[in-house]
Design a protein around this motif. Structure first.
Motif, PDB file in Angstrom:
ATOM      1  N   GLY A  54     -50.395  57.067 -40.252  1.00 41.56           N
ATOM      2  CA  GLY A  54     -50.992  58.244 -39.641  1.00 41.56           C
ATOM      3  C   GLY A  54     -52.098  57.856 -38.678  1.00 41.56           C
ATOM      4  N   VAL A  55     -52.160  58.543 -37.539  1.00 40.26           N
ATOM      5  CA  VAL A  55     -53.209  58.319 -36.550  1.00 40.26           C
ATOM      6  C   VAL A  55     -53.711  59.674 -36.078  1.00 40.26           C
ATOM      7  CG1 VAL A  55     -53.810  57.371 -34.287  1.00 40.26           C
ATOM      8  CG2 VAL A  55     -52.232  56.125 -35.786  1.00 40.26           C
ATOM      9  N   VAL A  56     -55.040  59.833 -36.037  1.00 41.98           N
ATOM     10  CA  VAL A  56     -55.658  61.066 -35.553  1.00 41.98           C
ATOM     11  C   VAL A  56     -56.446  60.759 -34.289  1.00 41.98           C
ATOM     12  CG1 VAL A  56     -57.362  62.862 -36.031  1.00 41.98           C
ATOM     13  CG2 VAL A  56     -55.761  62.160 -37.815  1.00 41.98           C
ATOM     14  N   LEU A  57     -56.249  61.577 -33.282  1.00 44.95           N
ATOM     15  CA  LEU A  57     -56.984  61.474 -32.029  1.00 44.95           C
ATOM     16  C   LEU A  57     -58.249  62.315 -32.154  1.00 44.95           C
ATOM     17  CD1 LEU A  57     -56.734  60.347 -29.100  1.00 44.95           C
ATOM     18  CD2 LEU A  57     -55.698  62.545 -28.504  1.00 44.95           C
ATOM     19  N   VAL A  58     -59.407  61.650 -32.027  1.00 41.66           N
ATOM     20  CA  VAL A  58     -60.696  62.320 -32.203  1.00 41.66           C
ATOM     21  C   VAL A  58     -61.409  62.350 -30.854  1.00 41.66           C
ATOM     22  CG1 VAL A  58     -62.906  62.282 -33.403  1.00 41.66           C
ATOM     23  CG2 VAL A  58     -60.843  61.472 -34.565  1.00 41.66           C
ATOM     24  N   GLY A  59     -61.745  63.550 -30.364  1.00 39.28           N
ATOM     25  CA  GLY A  59     -62.441  63.660 -29.098  1.00 39.28           C
ATOM     26  C   GLY A  59     -63.872  63.158 -29.215  1.00 39.28           C
ATOM     27  N   ALA A  60     -64.199  62.079 -28.468  1.00 40.19           N
ATOM     28  CA  ALA A  60     -65.539  61.503 -28.541  1.00 40.19           C
ATOM     29  C   ALA A  60     -66.503  62.136 -27.539  1.00 40.19           C
ATOM     30  CB  ALA A  60     -65.460  59.999 -28.292  1.00 40.19           C
ATOM     31  N   MET A  61     -65.977  62.975 -26.636  1.00 39.72           N
ATOM     32  CA  MET A  61     -66.816  63.697 -25.675  1.00 39.72           C
ATOM     33  C   MET A  61     -65.987  64.849 -25.121  1.00 39.72           C
ATOM     34  SD  MET A  61     -66.735  61.152 -22.342  1.00 39.72           S
ATOM     35  CE  MET A  61     -67.248  59.696 -23.246  1.00 39.72           C
ATOM     36  N   SER A  62     -66.621  65.753 -24.378  1.00 41.95           N
ATOM     37  CA  SER A  62     -65.903  66.885 -23.810  1.00 41.95           C
ATOM     38  C   SER A  62     -64.923  66.389 -22.756  1.00 41.95           C
ATOM     39  CB  SER A  62     -66.886  67.877 -23.183  1.00 41.95           C
ATOM     40  OG  SER A  62     -67.712  68.452 -24.166  1.00 41.95           O
ATOM     41  N   ALA A  63     -63.661  66.690 -22.938  1.00 40.76           N
ATOM     42  CA  ALA A  63     -62.624  66.263 -22.000  1.00 40.76           C
ATOM     43  C   ALA A  63     -61.325  66.962 -22.400  1.00 40.76           C
ATOM     44  CB  ALA A  63     -62.453  64.749 -22.033  1.00 40.76           C
ATOM     45  N   PRO A  64     -60.445  67.191 -21.403  1.00 44.12           N
ATOM     46  CA  PRO A  64     -60.540  66.758 -20.015  1.00 44.12           C
ATOM     47  C   PRO A  64     -61.305  67.750 -19.122  1.00 44.12           C
ATOM     48  CG  PRO A  64     -58.402  67.728 -20.419  1.00 44.12           C
ATOM     49  CD  PRO A  64     -59.126  67.764 -21.730  1.00 44.12           C
ATOM     50  N   LEU A  65     -62.205  67.189 -18.319  1.00 40.89           N
ATOM     51  CA  LEU A  65     -62.879  67.936 -17.269  1.00 40.89           C
ATOM     52  C   LEU A  65     -62.129  67.731 -15.963  1.00 40.89           C
ATOM     53  CD1 LEU A  65     -66.536  66.808 -18.038  1.00 40.89           C
ATOM     54  CD2 LEU A  65     -65.541  68.993 -18.649  1.00 40.89           C
ATOM     55  N   GLY A  66     -62.388  68.599 -14.991  1.00 36.87           N
ATOM     56  CA  GLY A  66     -61.776  68.424 -13.690  1.00 36.87           C
ATOM     57  C   GLY A  66     -62.030  67.030 -13.153  1.00 36.87           C
ATOM     58  N   GLY A  67     -60.979  66.355 -12.675  1.00 35.53           N
ATOM     59  CA  GLY A  67     -61.085  64.992 -12.177  1.00 35.53           C
ATOM     60  C   GLY A  67     -60.761  63.932 -13.199  1.00 35.53           C
ATOM     61  N   ASP A  68     -60.726  64.259 -14.480  1.00 29.74           N
ATOM     62  CA  ASP A  68     -60.385  63.284 -15.517  1.00 29.74           C
ATOM     63  C   ASP A  68     -58.885  62.975 -15.500  1.00 29.74           C
ATOM     64  OD1 ASP A  68     -63.008  63.394 -16.295  1.00 29.74           O
ATOM     65  OD2 ASP A  68     -62.637  64.445 -18.188  1.00 29.74           O
ATOM     66  N   ALA A  87     -57.769  65.867 -34.103  1.00 30.90           N
ATOM     67  CA  ALA A  87     -58.723  66.411 -35.061  1.00 30.90           C
ATOM     68  C   ALA A  87     -59.132  67.836 -34.743  1.00 30.90           C
ATOM     69  CB  ALA A  87     -59.961  65.521 -35.121  1.00 30.90           C
ATOM     70  N   ALA A  88     -59.025  68.241 -33.487  1.00 25.85           N
ATOM     71  CA  ALA A  88     -59.469  69.580 -33.078  1.00 25.85           C
ATOM     72  C   ALA A  88     -58.724  69.984 -31.823  1.00 25.85           C
ATOM     73  CB  ALA A  88     -60.983  69.583 -32.822  1.00 25.85           C
ATOM     74  N   ALA A  89     -58.863  71.244 -31.459  1.00 26.39           N
ATOM     75  CA  ALA A  89     -58.242  71.738 -30.239  1.00 26.39           C
ATOM     76  C   ALA A  89     -58.789  70.995 -29.029  1.00 26.39           C
ATOM     77  CB  ALA A  89     -58.481  73.232 -30.087  1.00 26.39           C
ATOM     78  N   THR A  90     -57.958  70.849 -28.004  1.00 24.24           N
ATOM     79  CA  THR A  90     -58.365  70.246 -26.740  1.00 24.24           C
ATOM     80  C   THR A  90     -58.734  71.355 -25.768  1.00 24.24           C
ATOM     81  OG1 THR A  90     -56.931  68.323 -27.057  1.00 24.24           O
ATOM     82  CG2 THR A  90     -57.605  68.826 -24.807  1.00 24.24           C
ATOM     83  N   LEU A  91     -59.936  71.287 -25.192  1.00 22.73           N
ATOM     84  CA  LEU A  91     -60.391  72.279 -24.232  1.00 22.73           C
ATOM     85  C   LEU A  91     -60.276  71.708 -22.824  1.00 22.73           C
ATOM     86  CD1 LEU A  91     -63.634  73.713 -25.896  1.00 22.73           C
ATOM     87  CD2 LEU A  91     -61.296  74.563 -26.077  1.00 22.73           C
ATOM     88  N   ALA A  92     -59.471  72.355 -21.987  1.00 19.55           N
ATOM     89  CA  ALA A  92     -59.418  72.000 -20.572  1.00 19.55           C
ATOM     90  C   ALA A  92     -60.573  72.705 -19.879  1.00 19.55           C
ATOM     91  CB  ALA A  92     -58.088  72.436 -19.965  1.00 19.55           C
ATOM     92  N   LEU A  93     -61.500  71.917 -19.316  1.00 23.62           N
ATOM     93  CA  LEU A  93     -62.737  72.460 -18.765  1.00 23.62           C
ATOM     94  C   LEU A  93     -62.813  72.228 -17.261  1.00 23.62           C
ATOM     95  CD1 LEU A  93     -65.065  71.048 -21.551  1.00 23.62           C
ATOM     96  CD2 LEU A  93     -64.346  73.439 -21.300  1.00 23.62           C
ATOM     97  N   PRO A  94     -63.486  73.117 -16.526  1.00 25.08           N
ATOM     98  CA  PRO A  94     -63.634  72.908 -15.083  1.00 25.08           C
ATOM     99  C   PRO A  94     -64.588  71.753 -14.790  1.00 25.08           C
ATOM    100  CG  PRO A  94     -64.856  74.846 -15.769  1.00 25.08           C
ATOM    101  CD  PRO A  94     -64.081  74.390 -16.967  1.00 25.08           C
ATOM    102  N   GLY A  95     -64.330  71.057 -13.690  1.00 25.49           N
ATOM    103  CA  GLY A  95     -65.228  69.995 -13.246  1.00 25.49           C
ATOM    104  C   GLY A  95     -66.132  70.483 -12.125  1.00 25.49           C
ATOM    105  N   ARG A  96     -67.040  69.620 -11.695  1.00 25.59           N
ATOM    106  CA  ARG A  96     -68.001  70.006 -10.671  1.00 25.59           C
ATOM    107  C   ARG A  96     -67.364  70.107  -9.290  1.00 25.59           C
ATOM    108  NH1 ARG A  96     -73.347  66.328 -12.183  1.00 25.59           N
ATOM    109  NH2 ARG A  96     -73.736  67.254 -14.246  1.00 25.59           N
ATOM    110  N   ALA A  97     -66.373  69.246  -8.999  1.00 22.71           N
ATOM    111  CA  ALA A  97     -65.812  69.170  -7.653  1.00 22.71           C
ATOM    112  C   ALA A  97     -64.558  70.013  -7.477  1.00 22.71           C
ATOM    113  CB  ALA A  97     -65.511  67.714  -7.306  1.00 22.71           C
ATOM    114  N   GLY A  98     -64.139  70.734  -8.508  1.00 20.91           N
ATOM    115  CA  GLY A  98     -62.946  71.570  -8.396  1.00 20.91           C
ATOM    116  C   GLY A  98     -61.643  70.809  -8.433  1.00 20.91           C
ATOM    117  N   GLU A  99     -61.669  69.523  -8.822  1.00 21.07           N
ATOM    118  CA  GLU A  99     -60.441  68.740  -8.885  1.00 21.07           C
ATOM    119  C   GLU A  99     -59.644  69.072 -10.144  1.00 21.07           C
ATOM    120  OE1 GLU A  99     -60.905  64.427  -7.497  1.00 21.07           O
ATOM    121  OE2 GLU A  99     -62.882  64.940  -8.281  1.00 21.07           O
ATOM    122  N   PRO A 100     -58.311  68.915 -10.092  1.00 24.82           N
ATOM    123  CA  PRO A 100     -57.532  69.094 -11.318  1.00 24.82           C
ATOM    124  C   PRO A 100     -57.727  67.916 -12.261  1.00 24.82           C
ATOM    125  CG  PRO A 100     -56.112  68.392  -9.525  1.00 24.82           C
ATOM    126  CD  PRO A 100     -57.460  68.659  -8.914  1.00 24.82           C
TER     127      PRO A 100
END
Length: 261
Positions: A54-68, A87-100
């Protein structure tokens, strides 16, 4: 005298890859000789069921942000059994430059391997722009259980733009290649009667199983907004719509109990 072309603009955002390699350990279990995460993609080994690793993916910081650009790459050798989760839901967040932002998942299964990819939902946050690409390659005797859940916006907010593509091959032959686009900027009609029809959560469960060659599952209606469709491969695809993530999970869990043999 010639003028050198201008240098390309520096890449913005985070580039990170999580790498997982599973092999049969020769004692009826599965070993993980490679388990390496980067940046926001931290990996933790957990106890799997029976012979699974078993392997769990743990988000170590807010991601993905725009440009990631994030990538999860997993391979399962002959006879290996691997369970992947988050481990938790993934939040797709806006970035500063408006990039996907981009989020790629690549799964390779060799003969006799089994992989269960069961992440928590992906939430498309207002103002975000995320492109998800999942590619799966299976050897003829490999087995796959894959769940995707996408939620359009947090509570009380509209979604961002989400484009998601899933492509699967089995023994080198295509099983499934489909794309979903929803949110501001998506092709017209995505939220109409022929699309999501006002629902905020959409998901699917894909099962590829060599046993379906002899005993293929029939097409079935699993609820008011859920259907099971047999695919050549051999495989079955369950597609569901729901008002929220909780109800969507209940439908897909019920389908998993039917098709996860």
């Amino acid at each position: 005298m010639t003028t050198a072309p201008p240098a390309p603009p520096p890449a913005t955002g985070v580039r990170a890859t999580a790498r997982i390699h599973a092999v049969a350990d020769g004692r009826g279990g599965t070993a993980l000789p490679l388990l390496a995460g980067e940046g926001p993609l931290a990996l933790r080994r957990t106890r799997g069921r029976e012979a699974e690793a078993g392997v769990v993916l743990v988000g170590a910081m807010s991601a993905p942000l725009g440009g990631d650009h994030l990538t999860v790459r997993a391979t399962a050798g002959p006879g290996a059994r691997l369970a992947l989760a988050s481990a938790a839901a993934t939040l797709a967040l806006p970035g500063r430059a408006g990039e996907p932002a981009r989020y790629d998942v690549e799964l390779d299964l060799e003969d006799g391997a089994t992989v269960r990819w069961l992440p928590e939902p992906l939430v498309s946050v207002r103002g975000s722009d995320l492109r998800v690409r999942t590619r799966v390659r299976l050897a003829p005797s490999a087995r796959l259980l894959l769940r995707e859940e996408q939620v359009l916006g947090r509570h009380g907010e509209p979604p961002g733009l989400l484009r998601s593509r899933l492509s699967v091959t089995h023994g080198g032959r295509p099983v499934l290649d489909q794309e979903l686009a929803c949110g501001p900027g998506a092709p017209g009609g995505w939220d109409g009667p022929a699309g999501l029809a006002g629902h905020r959560a959409v998901g699917q469960l894909l099962v590829v199983d060599p046993a379906f060659v002899q005993d293929p599952p029939p097409a079935a209606v699993l609820g008011e907004y859920a259907v099971a469709t047999p695919l050549a491969g051999p495989a079955v695809l369950v597609t569901a719509l729901a008002a929220d993530a909780l109800r969507l999970r209940a439908v897909l869990d019920a389908a998993c109990r039917v098709y996860d043999r």
